[in-house]
Scaffold this active site. Structure first.
Site, mmCIF file in Angstrom:
data_model
loop_
_atom_site.group_PDB
_atom_site.id
_atom_site.type_symbol
_atom_site.label_atom_id
_atom_site.label_comp_id
_atom_site.label_asym_id
_atom_site.label_seq_id
_atom_site.Cartn_x
_atom_site.Cartn_y
_atom_site.Cartn_z
ATOM 1 N N VAL A 201 -37.748 10.616 -10.713
ATOM 2 C CA VAL A 201 -37.245 11.851 -11.303
ATOM 3 C C VAL A 201 -37.237 11.768 -12.828
ATOM 4 O O VAL A 201 -37.674 12.684 -13.519
ATOM 5 C CB VAL A 201 -35.826 12.170 -10.784
ATOM 6 C CG1 VAL A 201 -35.205 13.336 -11.545
ATOM 7 C CG2 VAL A 201 -35.873 12.502 -9.286
ATOM 8 N N ILE B 241 -38.736 4.002 -13.595
ATOM 9 C CA ILE B 241 -38.611 4.224 -12.154
ATOM 10 C C ILE B 241 -38.315 2.902 -11.456
ATOM 11 O O ILE B 241 -39.165 2.004 -11.402
ATOM 12 C CB ILE B 241 -39.887 4.882 -11.585
ATOM 13 C CG1 ILE B 241 -40.200 6.175 -12.346
ATOM 14 C CG2 ILE B 241 -39.721 5.143 -10.095
ATOM 15 C CD1 ILE B 241 -39.033 7.174 -12.398
ATOM 16 N N ARG C 171 -9.199 -23.933 -18.826
ATOM 17 C CA ARG C 171 -9.430 -24.200 -20.246
ATOM 18 C C ARG C 171 -8.098 -24.317 -20.993
ATOM 19 O O ARG C 171 -7.209 -23.471 -20.814
ATOM 20 C CB ARG C 171 -10.255 -23.059 -20.845
ATOM 21 C CG ARG C 171 -10.379 -23.071 -22.367
ATOM 22 C CD ARG C 171 -11.269 -24.186 -22.856
ATOM 23 N NE ARG C 171 -11.530 -24.023 -24.285
ATOM 24 C CZ ARG C 171 -12.260 -24.854 -25.011
ATOM 25 N NH1 ARG C 171 -12.831 -25.897 -24.428
ATOM 26 N NH2 ARG C 171 -12.454 -24.625 -26.293
ATOM 27 N N PHE D 127 -14.398 -16.603 -22.551
ATOM 28 C CA PHE D 127 -15.177 -17.843 -22.574
ATOM 29 C C PHE D 127 -15.442 -18.326 -24.004
ATOM 30 O O PHE D 127 -15.818 -19.479 -24.204
ATOM 31 C CB PHE D 127 -16.514 -17.637 -21.862
ATOM 32 C CG PHE D 127 -16.493 -17.947 -20.391
ATOM 33 C CD1 PHE D 127 -17.041 -19.121 -19.901
ATOM 34 C CD2 PHE D 127 -15.937 -17.049 -19.486
ATOM 35 C CE1 PHE D 127 -17.042 -19.405 -18.543
ATOM 36 C CE2 PHE D 127 -15.940 -17.315 -18.127
ATOM 37 C CZ PHE D 127 -16.481 -18.506 -17.648
ATOM 38 N N GLY D 128 -15.287 -17.432 -24.964
ATOM 39 C CA GLY D 128 -15.525 -17.821 -26.346
ATOM 40 C C GLY D 128 -16.989 -18.140 -26.594
ATOM 41 O O GLY D 128 -17.885 -17.444 -26.105
ATOM 42 N N GLU E 172 -28.361 7.038 -13.132
ATOM 43 C CA GLU E 172 -27.788 8.025 -12.202
ATOM 44 C C GLU E 172 -26.730 8.891 -12.887
ATOM 45 O O GLU E 172 -25.706 9.251 -12.295
ATOM 46 C CB GLU E 172 -27.240 7.350 -10.942
ATOM 47 C CG GLU E 172 -28.348 6.811 -10.069
ATOM 48 C CD GLU E 172 -27.967 6.682 -8.615
ATOM 49 O OE1 GLU E 172 -27.202 7.533 -8.105
ATOM 50 O OE2 GLU E 172 -28.445 5.732 -7.983
ATOM 51 N N GLY E 173 -26.997 9.226 -14.133
ATOM 52 C CA GLY E 173 -26.095 10.076 -14.907
ATOM 53 C C GLY E 173 -25.197 9.235 -15.787
ATOM 54 O O GLY E 173 -24.408 8.436 -15.295
ATOM 55 N N THR E 174 -25.330 9.410 -17.092
ATOM 56 C CA THR E 174 -24.517 8.626 -18.027
ATOM 57 C C THR E 174 -23.029 8.924 -17.829
ATOM 58 O O THR E 174 -22.660 9.929 -17.212
ATOM 59 C CB THR E 174 -24.886 8.972 -19.476
ATOM 60 O OG1 THR E 174 -24.543 10.344 -19.722
ATOM 61 C CG2 THR E 174 -26.365 8.752 -19.744
#
Length: 375
Positions: free
Chosen positions: A124, A156, A262, A332-333, A357-359
């Protein structure tokens, strides 16, 4: 009101989760770096009946509900959303035929997909027609009992591996849907696009030059293309949202596990409010996104109008995925900025959910339009 999955859905969730953990996640980095199409993994998913979920049993499919599909999409994309997109793009292409196709369309194009692994693509998007579907320019000229297609489709998904396309072309009466075999003379597939993320997904340009399509391969009537596209999105946007939840969940899990081990200044970093609160917010937002997705999918299964809810689910889940991945990199740095850690890939993969599929901006516009109508 019941938030509990059925025993069958729990079994489906376990099947999809085990498959993602055992067959997808261990290979995610490889496919991200190589850009190969994961056909062997898709074959295994096909054999486990984790593809072609919405095709009815009459045509050889599983006949699963939208909620079932959402459960699968989340689990698969938690393993790797690029591989998930390669698997799930079939559903987007199939949806117009499931919704608007006749027996010929379903037996000719859907049924073979349940008998042997194959792929289809939703063609499309164009250079000047993305979220604004009504602006498609691919010309579909009626000549006798056939149509001649000329134009180009961009970005596509599965375009390079598809055996057929759902194509939206412009006739005298407006956008019109067609099913076009990929081996039709005049179709040229471009090279794979190397996108920011989801490298396992196959994305190409598809050129149509005097491609002849018989009238029997038209879906519904001339000018019904926009309606077909919108009804398709009512189904698939919730599933895109589910996949986004999978990405968000994966990013959150990596970040949580890291923050629990951490140490900085002799304390686990999760005990610092700046880190702990990020994780608390993400846990809340991921749950909220999942509930929005399941509500939109449930409404679809009930045959109710879910246009607003599908847009809410897709928009919120997409934003949550991007936020979760970005925050995971931050937690995580320096490690998070390297490709030695999975959160770097997740951040790249997450971005597309705010676009395809549409912003997210289009989703907000749809929600506003629905509110103006009193929904």
């Amino acid at each position: 009101m019941d938030f509990e999955l059925s025993p069958e859905q729990k079994a489906l969730q376990t099947l999809a989760r085990n498959f993602a953990q055992q067959e997808i996640a261990p290979h995610a980095a490889h496919f991200d770096r190589s850009g190969e199409f994961p056909v062997d993994i898709c074959q295994k998913a096909f054999d486990l009946k984790l593809m072609n979920n919405h095709i009815s049993k009459e045509y050889g499919g599983m006949g699963r509900s939208a909620v079932d599909e959402a459960i699968i999409a989340e689990e698969i994309s938690a393993g790797c959303s690029g591989i998930g997109t390669a698997m799930e793009a079939n559903g987007l292409a199939q949806a117009p035929l499931i919704l608007f196709g006749n027996d010929y369309h379903k037996r000719t194009f859907l049924k073979p997909m349940t008998e042997k692994l194959s792929f289809a693509a939703y063609a499309v998007t164009e250079p000047e027609a993305g979220s604004d579907v009504a602006r498609v320019k691919l010309d579909a000229k009626k000549v006798g009992d056939k149509y001649v297609l000329n134009g180009v489709k961009w970005w596509i998904t599965n375009g390079g591996v598809a055996t057929w396309y759902f194509v939206l072309g412009k006739t005298e009466k407006g956008p019109t849907g067609f099913v076009v075999p990929a081996d039709s003379p005049g179709i040229t597939r471009g090279a794979k696009e190397w996108n920011l993320g989801q490298h396992a997904s196959n994305t190409v340009r598809v050129q149509f030059e005097d491609v002849v399509v018989p009238e029997c391969n038209r879906l519904a009537e001339e000018g019904d293309g926009f309606k077909i596209a919108m009804k398709t999105f009512d189904h698939t946007r919730a599933l895109v949202g589910a996949a986004a939840v999978g990405v968000a969940r994966a990013a959150f899990t990596h970040a949580l596990n890291y923050a629990k081990t951490r140490k900085a200044f002799d304390r686990k970093i999760i005990t610092y409010q700046g880190i702990g609160f990020k994780l608390a917010d993400l846990a809340t937002e991921i749950d909220a996104a999942r509930f929005l997705v399941h509500r939109a999918a449930w409404l679809y299964d009930q045959g109710k109008n879910n246009a607003k809810e599908a847009s809410m689910a897709k928009m919120f889940a997409a934003d949550t995925a991007m936020k979760a991945a970005t925050e995971a990199v931050q937690i995580f740095g320096g490690y998070g900025y390297t490709n030695e850690m999975p959160v770097e890939k997740l951040m790249r993969d997450a971005k597309i959910y705010q676009i395809y599929e549409g912003t997210c901006e289009i989703q907000r516009s749809i929600i506003v339009a629905q509110l103006l109508r009193g929904r």
